[in-house]
Design a protein around this motif. Sequence first.
Motif, PDB file in Angstrom:
ATOM      1  N   ALA A 151      26.375 -97.142 -43.366  1.00  0.00           N
ATOM      2  CA  ALA A 151      27.190 -96.066 -42.783  1.00  0.00           C
ATOM      3  C   ALA A 151      27.018 -94.760 -43.562  1.00  0.00           C
ATOM      4  O   ALA A 151      26.892 -93.682 -42.967  1.00  0.00           O
ATOM      5  N   THR A 152      26.975 -94.860 -44.888  1.00  0.00           N
ATOM      6  CA  THR A 152      26.812 -93.626 -45.681  1.00  0.00           C
ATOM      7  C   THR A 152      25.395 -93.074 -45.505  1.00  0.00           C
ATOM      8  O   THR A 152      25.192 -91.863 -45.512  1.00  0.00           O
ATOM      9  N   ALA A 153      24.430 -93.973 -45.296  1.00  0.00           N
ATOM     10  CA  ALA A 153      23.035 -93.517 -45.146  1.00  0.00           C
ATOM     11  C   ALA A 153      22.875 -92.622 -43.925  1.00  0.00           C
ATOM     12  O   ALA A 153      22.040 -91.714 -43.925  1.00  0.00           O
ATOM     13  N   VAL A 154      23.673 -92.886 -42.870  1.00  0.00           N
ATOM     14  CA  VAL A 154      23.545 -92.031 -41.682  1.00  0.00           C
ATOM     15  C   VAL A 154      24.532 -90.869 -41.710  1.00  0.00           C
ATOM     16  O   VAL A 154      24.588 -90.072 -40.770  1.00  0.00           O
ATOM     17  N   GLY A 155      25.317 -90.755 -42.798  1.00  0.00           N
ATOM     18  CA  GLY A 155      26.143 -89.547 -42.959  1.00  0.00           C
ATOM     19  C   GLY A 155      27.645 -89.723 -42.896  1.00  0.00           C
ATOM     20  O   GLY A 155      28.380 -88.746 -43.026  1.00  0.00           O
ATOM     21  N   PHE A 156      28.133 -90.959 -42.670  1.00  0.00           N
ATOM     22  CA  PHE A 156      29.583 -91.155 -42.703  1.00  0.00           C
ATOM     23  C   PHE A 156      30.060 -91.154 -44.151  1.00  0.00           C
ATOM     24  O   PHE A 156      29.313 -91.520 -45.065  1.00  0.00           O
ATOM     25  N   ARG A 157      31.314 -90.752 -44.371  1.00  0.00           N
ATOM     26  CA  ARG A 157      31.877 -90.707 -45.728  1.00  0.00           C
ATOM     27  C   ARG A 157      33.159 -91.515 -45.829  1.00  0.00           C
ATOM     28  O   ARG A 157      33.982 -91.267 -46.712  1.00  0.00           O
ATOM     29  N   GLY A 158      33.334 -92.466 -44.905  1.00  0.00           N
ATOM     30  CA  GLY A 158      34.505 -93.329 -44.948  1.00  0.00           C
ATOM     31  C   GLY A 158      35.730 -92.670 -44.341  1.00  0.00           C
ATOM     32  O   GLY A 158      35.687 -91.502 -43.931  1.00  0.00           O
ATOM     33  N   GLY A 159      36.828 -93.431 -44.279  1.00  0.00           N
ATOM     34  CA  GLY A 159      38.087 -92.903 -43.750  1.00  0.00           C
ATOM     35  C   GLY A 159      38.589 -91.788 -44.656  1.00  0.00           C
ATOM     36  O   GLY A 159      38.466 -91.866 -45.875  1.00  0.00           O
ATOM     37  N   ARG A 160      39.154 -90.730 -44.068  1.00  0.00           N
ATOM     38  CA  ARG A 160      39.610 -89.552 -44.842  1.00  0.00           C
ATOM     39  C   ARG A 160      41.067 -89.280 -44.510  1.00  0.00           C
ATOM     40  O   ARG A 160      41.463 -88.159 -44.207  1.00  0.00           O
ATOM     41  N   TYR A 161      41.890 -90.337 -44.584  1.00  0.00           N
ATOM     42  CA  TYR A 161      43.287 -90.258 -44.158  1.00  0.00           C
ATOM     43  C   TYR A 161      44.131 -89.444 -45.138  1.00  0.00           C
ATOM     44  O   TYR A 161      44.156 -89.730 -46.336  1.00  0.00           O
ATOM     45  N   ILE A 162      44.851 -88.451 -44.615  1.00  0.00           N
ATOM     46  CA  ILE A 162      45.857 -87.718 -45.397  1.00  0.00           C
ATOM     47  C   ILE A 162      47.242 -88.222 -44.978  1.00  0.00           C
ATOM     48  O   ILE A 162      48.040 -88.656 -45.802  1.00  0.00           O
ATOM     49  N   SER A 163      47.507 -88.177 -43.677  1.00  0.00           N
ATOM     50  CA  SER A 163      48.739 -88.724 -43.092  1.00  0.00           C
ATOM     51  C   SER A 163      48.469 -88.851 -41.597  1.00  0.00           C
ATOM     52  O   SER A 163      47.481 -88.295 -41.091  1.00  0.00           O
ATOM     53  N   ALA A 164      49.343 -89.551 -40.895  1.00  0.00           N
ATOM     54  CA  ALA A 164      49.143 -89.685 -39.443  1.00  0.00           C
ATOM     55  C   ALA A 164      49.255 -88.313 -38.776  1.00  0.00           C
ATOM     56  O   ALA A 164      48.477 -87.977 -37.886  1.00  0.00           O
ATOM     57  N   GLU A 165      50.221 -87.520 -39.242  1.00  0.00           N
ATOM     58  CA  GLU A 165      50.394 -86.178 -38.660  1.00  0.00           C
ATOM     59  C   GLU A 165      49.167 -85.307 -38.891  1.00  0.00           C
ATOM     60  O   GLU A 165      48.709 -84.597 -37.999  1.00  0.00           O
ATOM     61  N   ALA A 166      48.647 -85.349 -40.123  1.00  0.00           N
ATOM     62  CA  ALA A 166      47.460 -84.548 -40.438  1.00  0.00           C
ATOM     63  C   ALA A 166      46.274 -85.007 -39.579  1.00  0.00           C
ATOM     64  O   ALA A 166      45.517 -84.176 -39.060  1.00  0.00           O
ATOM     65  N   SER A 167      46.127 -86.302 -39.393  1.00  0.00           N
ATOM     66  CA  SER A 167      45.031 -86.808 -38.558  1.00  0.00           C
ATOM     67  C   SER A 167      45.180 -86.301 -37.132  1.00  0.00           C
ATOM     68  O   SER A 167      44.196 -85.910 -36.490  1.00  0.00           O
ATOM     69  N   ALA A 168      46.425 -86.318 -36.628  1.00  0.00           N
ATOM     70  CA  ALA A 168      46.655 -85.822 -35.267  1.00  0.00           C
ATOM     71  C   ALA A 168      46.264 -84.340 -35.174  1.00  0.00           C
ATOM     72  O   ALA A 168      45.770 -83.884 -34.145  1.00  0.00           O
ATOM     73  N   ARG A 169      46.476 -83.617 -36.273  1.00  0.00           N
ATOM     74  CA  ARG A 169      46.078 -82.193 -36.277  1.00  0.00           C
ATOM     75  C   ARG A 169      44.568 -82.026 -36.494  1.00  0.00           C
ATOM     76  O   ARG A 169      44.049 -80.920 -36.457  1.00  0.00           O
ATOM     77  N   GLY A 170      43.874 -83.125 -36.778  1.00  0.00           N
ATOM     78  CA  GLY A 170      42.427 -83.049 -37.019  1.00  0.00           C
ATOM     79  C   GLY A 170      42.096 -82.642 -38.444  1.00  0.00           C
ATOM     80  O   GLY A 170      41.041 -82.035 -38.689  1.00  0.00           O
ATOM     81  N   GLU A 171      42.984 -82.990 -39.383  1.00  0.00           N
ATOM     82  CA  GLU A 171      42.744 -82.658 -40.799  1.00  0.00           C
ATOM     83  C   GLU A 171      42.467 -83.939 -41.576  1.00  0.00           C
ATOM     84  O   GLU A 171      43.171 -84.936 -41.421  1.00  0.00           O
ATOM     85  N   TRP A 172      41.449 -83.841 -42.434  1.00  0.00           N
ATOM     86  CA  TRP A 172      40.991 -85.029 -43.181  1.00  0.00           C
ATOM     87  C   TRP A 172      40.838 -84.664 -44.647  1.00  0.00           C
ATOM     88  O   TRP A 172      40.741 -83.471 -44.986  1.00  0.00           O
ATOM     89  N   VAL A 173      40.779 -85.654 -45.513  1.00  0.00           N
ATOM     90  CA  VAL A 173      40.540 -85.395 -46.932  1.00  0.00           C
ATOM     91  C   VAL A 173      39.237 -84.586 -47.042  1.00  0.00           C
ATOM     92  O   VAL A 173      38.219 -84.977 -46.464  1.00  0.00           O
ATOM     93  N   PRO A 174      39.287 -83.451 -47.747  1.00  0.00           N
ATOM     94  CA  PRO A 174      38.097 -82.586 -47.812  1.00  0.00           C
ATOM     95  C   PRO A 174      36.877 -83.295 -48.410  1.00  0.00           C
ATOM     96  O   PRO A 174      37.012 -84.308 -49.111  1.00  0.00           O
ATOM     97  N   GLY A 175      35.718 -82.739 -48.131  1.00  0.00           N
ATOM     98  CA  GLY A 175      34.477 -83.294 -48.687  1.00  0.00           C
ATOM     99  C   GLY A 175      33.920 -84.425 -47.862  1.00  0.00           C
ATOM    100  O   GLY A 175      33.174 -85.263 -48.367  1.00  0.00           O
ATOM    101  N   GLY A 176      34.279 -84.456 -46.563  1.00  0.00           N
ATOM    102  CA  GLY A 176      33.884 -85.590 -45.724  1.00  0.00           C
ATOM    103  C   GLY A 176      32.511 -85.459 -45.097  1.00  0.00           C
ATOM    104  O   GLY A 176      31.603 -84.823 -45.640  1.00  0.00           O
ATOM    105  N   SER A 177      32.396 -86.045 -43.911  1.00  0.00           N
ATOM    106  CA  SER A 177      31.104 -86.174 -43.239  1.00  0.00           C
ATOM    107  C   SER A 177      30.682 -84.877 -42.544  1.00  0.00           C
ATOM    108  O   SER A 177      31.524 -84.147 -42.017  1.00  0.00           O
ATOM    109  N   ALA A 178      29.370 -84.650 -42.522  1.00  0.00           N
ATOM    110  CA  ALA A 178      28.843 -83.497 -41.786  1.00  0.00           C
ATOM    111  C   ALA A 178      28.631 -83.848 -40.314  1.00  0.00           C
ATOM    112  O   ALA A 178      28.343 -82.962 -39.498  1.00  0.00           O
ATOM    113  N   ILE A 179      28.774 -85.131 -39.961  1.00  0.00           N
ATOM    114  CA  ILE A 179      28.618 -85.531 -38.548  1.00  0.00           C
ATOM    115  C   ILE A 179      29.828 -84.996 -37.775  1.00  0.00           C
ATOM    116  O   ILE A 179      30.972 -85.279 -38.169  1.00  0.00           O
ATOM    117  N   PRO A 180      29.616 -84.231 -36.708  1.00  0.00           N
ATOM    118  CA  PRO A 180      30.773 -83.736 -35.949  1.00  0.00           C
ATOM    119  C   PRO A 180      31.624 -84.910 -35.450  1.00  0.00           C
ATOM    120  O   PRO A 180      31.114 -85.822 -34.795  1.00  0.00           O
TER     121      PRO A 180
END
Length: 312
Positions: A151-180
């Motif tokens: 998964a990392t080889a193709v560009g995923f950086r794992g789950g980037r959970y901050i909170s459920a609310e933040a995820s709903a807003r489309g916000e993730w732990v910074p430094g994540g994947s470049a895959i849209p």
Amino acid sequence: MSNALENPSDRKAYVVTGPTSGIGRATAFELAKYGTVVLVGRDPGKLEEMRELIAQKGQHAVSVVCDLSDLASVRRAAAEIIALHLPIAGLLNNAGMMQPRARNALGWDMTFATNHLGPFALTEALVPHLADGANVVFVGSGTEDPARRPATAVGFRGGRYISAEASARGEWVPGGSAIPGGDAYATSKQCNIVTAMAFARETPRLHFNAVEPGFNPTTGLGQRDANVLLRFLVKYIIPLLVPLLMPFMKILSTSKRAARVISKILTDISGQSGIYYDEGGQPMPGSTFVRDPKFQDRVVAETRALLATVPI
Ligand SMILES: NC(=O)c1ccc[n+]([C@@H]2O[C@H](COP(=O)([O-])OP(=O)(O)OC[C@H]3O[C@@H](n4cnc5c(N)ncnc54)[C@H](OP(=O)(O)O)[C@@H]3O)[C@@H](O)[C@H]2O)c1
């Protein structure tokens, strides 16, 4: 196995979300051998086509229209499923997608809403109506694990959970994947797995498990935005190559193989619960996040709190 002459309402029933394509479609065909399949999908035409194909084999299915990105639709679908009064022996939360930048009617990240919030709400609504010993399976993904090599080889950086609310807003732990959409997808799949683990502890009368179905290159998941050449390759060339490559690539799979693994877990009567299975049906650890009961409980509590903000 089912008998076509039985009264369908006496047979065990299996609820399958996303039965109109890929892994869900193959699993719906497999489960129809064991009982009535409740086909839960957003496209009435595709659902009807599936229902007819199953009926042509002398098996039984019913359709329930449900857009998992829309909570009102999920709540209506749950009520419809309950009103069928079928003896539900299994629920498969399979439907999933990756749609970068899209939002649902509430303005929530479309991928997170479809992959995590909708299935979570559907499961919570159905749980009180499931018979003791019923199996609930969530389809996760190895992309949730920041240490998982393919998964990392193709560009995923794992789950980037901050909170459920933040995820709903489309916000993730910074430094994540470049895959849209990559962080939304990996985070939603991590939430699927931790939901299964937390629910397994909360409700021991039922069995909750998760499965990583392997890399299935010919399903609809990666094709929605693909160009014509890629779609041609995926439809006609890759299916010929996959069986040849499978012995050398452990994670490579097919919808049929994934369907067999998932159906085995869904029809299992041994009482296993709280297990995350790999593409071959063997337990796998997953990331440190999905193994952490505190993280599991936090995701579940925050998801419940977020869903409670949406008026019924
Ligand atoms: N393919 C892989 O390599 C892979 C790897 C790991 C995990 N997975 C997981 O496996 C599951 C199945 O994926 P797949 O590869 O079989 O993909 P797929 O062929 O694209 O099938 C996805 C299914 O989900 C349905 N769906 C999408 N959005 C929906 C919505 N808003 N409401 C209701 N249904 C919706 C689709 O319905 P329509 O037919 O109407 O579009 C379709 O039936 C997903 O959870 C995915 O994350 C796949």
